[in-house]
Design a protein around this motif. Sequence first.
Motif, PDB file in Angstrom:
ATOM      1  N   LYS A 130      15.307 -78.179-124.679  1.00 29.10           N
ATOM      2  CA  LYS A 130      13.872 -77.967-124.863  1.00 29.10           C
ATOM      3  C   LYS A 130      13.146 -78.430-123.601  1.00 29.10           C
ATOM      4  O   LYS A 130      13.309 -79.571-123.168  1.00 29.10           O
ATOM      5  N   ILE A 131      12.346 -77.522-123.049  1.00 33.34           N
ATOM      6  CA  ILE A 131      11.694 -77.772-121.760  1.00 33.34           C
ATOM      7  C   ILE A 131      10.181 -77.829-121.929  1.00 33.34           C
ATOM      8  O   ILE A 131       9.579 -76.988-122.605  1.00 33.34           O
ATOM      9  N   VAL A 132       9.578 -78.828-121.310  1.00 36.53           N
ATOM     10  CA  VAL A 132       8.127 -78.990-121.316  1.00 36.53           C
ATOM     11  C   VAL A 132       7.650 -79.112-119.869  1.00 36.53           C
ATOM     12  O   VAL A 132       8.295 -79.760-119.044  1.00 36.53           O
ATOM     13  N   ILE A 133       6.524 -78.489-119.575  1.00 35.08           N
ATOM     14  CA  ILE A 133       5.886 -78.572-118.261  1.00 35.08           C
ATOM     15  C   ILE A 133       4.532 -79.251-118.449  1.00 35.08           C
ATOM     16  O   ILE A 133       3.722 -78.815-119.272  1.00 35.08           O
ATOM     17  N   ILE A 134       4.285 -80.322-117.687  1.00 30.47           N
ATOM     18  CA  ILE A 134       3.041 -81.090-117.832  1.00 30.47           C
ATOM     19  C   ILE A 134       2.350 -81.182-116.479  1.00 30.47           C
ATOM     20  O   ILE A 134       3.000 -81.380-115.446  1.00 30.47           O
ATOM     21  N   THR A 135       1.034 -81.054-116.483  1.00 28.06           N
ATOM     22  CA  THR A 135       0.268 -81.269-115.265  1.00 28.06           C
ATOM     23  C   THR A 135      -0.815 -82.320-115.516  1.00 28.06           C
ATOM     24  O   THR A 135      -0.870 -82.920-116.589  1.00 28.06           O
ATOM     25  N   ILE A 181       7.137 -82.405-114.223  1.00 33.57           N
ATOM     26  CA  ILE A 181       5.878 -83.079-113.917  1.00 33.57           C
ATOM     27  C   ILE A 181       5.331 -82.429-112.653  1.00 33.57           C
ATOM     28  O   ILE A 181       5.871 -82.623-111.560  1.00 33.57           O
ATOM     29  N   LEU A 182       4.281 -81.630-112.803  1.00 33.09           N
ATOM     30  CA  LEU A 182       3.795 -80.815-111.698  1.00 33.09           C
ATOM     31  C   LEU A 182       2.403 -81.221-111.240  1.00 33.09           C
ATOM     32  O   LEU A 182       1.486 -81.382-112.052  1.00 33.09           O
ATOM     33  N   ASP A 183       2.263 -81.377-109.930  1.00 31.55           N
ATOM     34  CA  ASP A 183       0.970 -81.570-109.270  1.00 31.55           C
ATOM     35  C   ASP A 183       0.325 -82.918-109.567  1.00 31.55           C
ATOM     36  O   ASP A 183      -0.882 -83.064-109.448  1.00 31.55           O
ATOM     37  N   PHE A 184       1.123 -83.896-109.965  1.00 32.69           N
ATOM     38  CA  PHE A 184       0.632 -85.273-110.027  1.00 32.69           C
ATOM     39  C   PHE A 184       1.808 -86.208-109.807  1.00 32.69           C
ATOM     40  O   PHE A 184       2.962 -85.847-110.033  1.00 32.69           O
ATOM     41  N   ASN A 185       1.515 -87.409-109.322  1.00 32.79           N
ATOM     42  CA  ASN A 185       2.574 -88.276-108.801  1.00 32.79           C
ATOM     43  C   ASN A 185       2.892 -89.495-109.647  1.00 32.79           C
ATOM     44  O   ASN A 185       3.795 -90.263-109.323  1.00 32.79           O
ATOM     45  N   HIS A 210       1.368 -85.004-103.615  1.00 30.04           N
ATOM     46  CA  HIS A 210       0.487 -86.145-103.405  1.00 30.04           C
ATOM     47  C   HIS A 210       1.277 -87.346-102.883  1.00 30.04           C
ATOM     48  O   HIS A 210       2.477 -87.465-103.110  1.00 30.04           O
ATOM     49  N   GLN A 211       0.563 -88.247-102.221  1.00 31.58           N
ATOM     50  CA  GLN A 211       1.211 -89.397-101.608  1.00 31.58           C
ATOM     51  C   GLN A 211       1.644 -90.430-102.637  1.00 31.58           C
ATOM     52  O   GLN A 211       1.075 -90.545-103.711  1.00 31.58           O
ATOM     53  N   GLN A 212       2.679 -91.177-102.293  1.00 31.49           N
ATOM     54  CA  GLN A 212       3.172 -92.332-103.044  1.00 31.49           C
ATOM     55  C   GLN A 212       3.544 -92.003-104.492  1.00 31.49           C
ATOM     56  O   GLN A 212       2.973 -92.540-105.443  1.00 31.49           O
ATOM     57  N   PRO A 213       4.535 -91.118-104.683  1.00 33.53           N
ATOM     58  CA  PRO A 213       4.944 -90.765-106.052  1.00 33.53           C
ATOM     59  C   PRO A 213       5.707 -91.888-106.735  1.00 33.53           C
ATOM     60  O   PRO A 213       6.378 -92.687-106.082  1.00 33.53           O
ATOM     61  N   GLY A 237      -5.364 -88.956-103.291  1.00 31.86           N
ATOM     62  CA  GLY A 237      -5.133 -87.520-103.218  1.00 31.86           C
ATOM     63  C   GLY A 237      -4.393 -87.158-101.962  1.00 31.86           C
ATOM     64  O   GLY A 237      -3.274 -87.601-101.729  1.00 31.86           O
ATOM     65  N   HIS A 238      -5.050 -86.398-101.087  1.00 34.17           N
ATOM     66  CA  HIS A 238      -4.485 -85.975 -99.821  1.00 34.17           C
ATOM     67  C   HIS A 238      -5.354 -86.485 -98.677  1.00 34.17           C
ATOM     68  O   HIS A 238      -6.467 -86.966 -98.895  1.00 34.17           O
ATOM     69  N   ILE A 239      -4.870 -86.337 -97.456  1.00 30.35           N
ATOM     70  CA  ILE A 239      -5.639 -86.780 -96.298  1.00 30.35           C
ATOM     71  C   ILE A 239      -7.013 -86.115 -96.276  1.00 30.35           C
ATOM     72  O   ILE A 239      -8.025 -86.775 -96.056  1.00 30.35           O
ATOM     73  N   ASN A 240      -7.066 -84.814 -96.521  1.00 30.24           N
ATOM     74  CA  ASN A 240      -8.326 -84.076 -96.418  1.00 30.24           C
ATOM     75  C   ASN A 240      -8.995 -83.764 -97.749  1.00 30.24           C
ATOM     76  O   ASN A 240     -10.049 -83.126 -97.767  1.00 30.24           O
ATOM     77  N   ALA A 241      -8.399 -84.176 -98.860  1.00 31.02           N
ATOM     78  CA  ALA A 241      -8.987 -83.896-100.171  1.00 31.02           C
ATOM     79  C   ALA A 241      -8.586 -85.002-101.136  1.00 31.02           C
ATOM     80  O   ALA A 241      -7.395 -85.217-101.383  1.00 31.02           O
ATOM     81  N   ALA A 242      -9.565 -85.701-101.673  1.00 30.16           N
ATOM     82  CA  ALA A 242      -9.265 -86.813-102.577  1.00 30.16           C
ATOM     83  C   ALA A 242     -10.370 -86.941-103.612  1.00 30.16           C
ATOM     84  O   ALA A 242     -11.452 -86.349-103.482  1.00 30.16           O
TER      85      ALA A 242
END
Length: 335
Positions: free
Chosen positions: A19-24, A93-97, A123-126, A306-311
């Motif tokens: 069973k597979i789950v995708i979370i963002t 676990i997609l798009d968050f660290n 994203h930095q520091q996962p 977030g990122h260097i140019n977007a947080a």
Amino acid sequence: MFDSFQISALKNLLVPQNKIVIITHYNPDGDAIGSSLGLKHFLKQKGLEADVIVPNDFPKFLKWMPEAKQVIIADYKRKIAGEAIYNADVIFILDFNASHRSGNLVGPWIEKARAKKILIDHHQQPDNFDFVYSDVTIPATSQMVYHFIEALGEEELVNKEIADCLYTGIMTDTGGFRFRSTSATTHRITAKLIENGADPAQITSSTWDTNTVSRLHLLALILGRIEVVKDGKVAILWLKRDELKQYGFQKGDTEGFVNYGLSIMGTQVSAFFMEDLYEDFVKISFRSKDYVDVNQFSRNHFDGGGHINAAGGKYMKSIEETIEDFKVKIEGEEF
């Protein structure tokens, strides 16, 4: 990217009996939804079923994507979401660290889940998970999902549904392919997505040409009082709660507002402050140009990142106090 041993282990996990789950993350954006649905459609092509779970609702302008209406919103369907995570064998676990980035409800469920956890994120520091694919140089998690498909050796499975979703994620998280992290590789992948059915004109229109009257009223309001400080290098935009209510704010109405500050000649940083509609804190979005690091600035001062140019970040004072404190803190930065 995952090494060859990890890829082999992942192939053994991606089987019909699991069973597979995708979370963002909380407050999902275009890359969060695009990468999640893109991965879901890829797994479907492999003969696998997966549930996509988001902590809270996402903007209407993203709900045109294939099977977006099947996404489980934990805020609305707590029991279904909780049981799916509890019973999962595999969690992407997609798009968050870090687990807490999925909110106070879903975050603890992730931590308690017995499933194998697979992180794909830029994203930095996962945090540590069973499998970690983290690369802060890549502009969108949707691009990383495509790299994952490549690593599995299954690019031939990419169809129009996958291409539409991944293209949307890449387009939105690169600001229409204009951010500095957008690379030649990014463009090569988007070309492949177009070859597999993604329609840039249709995707752009469906995602960005969807202004509500409330959004345009709010945009006119903030542009009419935009403030520039630090010798013209920093733009400040803001909205109060009563203004959101006055113009019938809908989720997603302020998406991209922060970018308008960077369109002013000479600015290096744009900061957008907005009172939360229901709770007493201020949401903050930062954008920057070149090598100005708003990620570290937000981490240091506004409980964000977030990122260097977007947080993003938040502050527990009034919006007036928040903006004044920001002005003091930004004056101490060198750029």
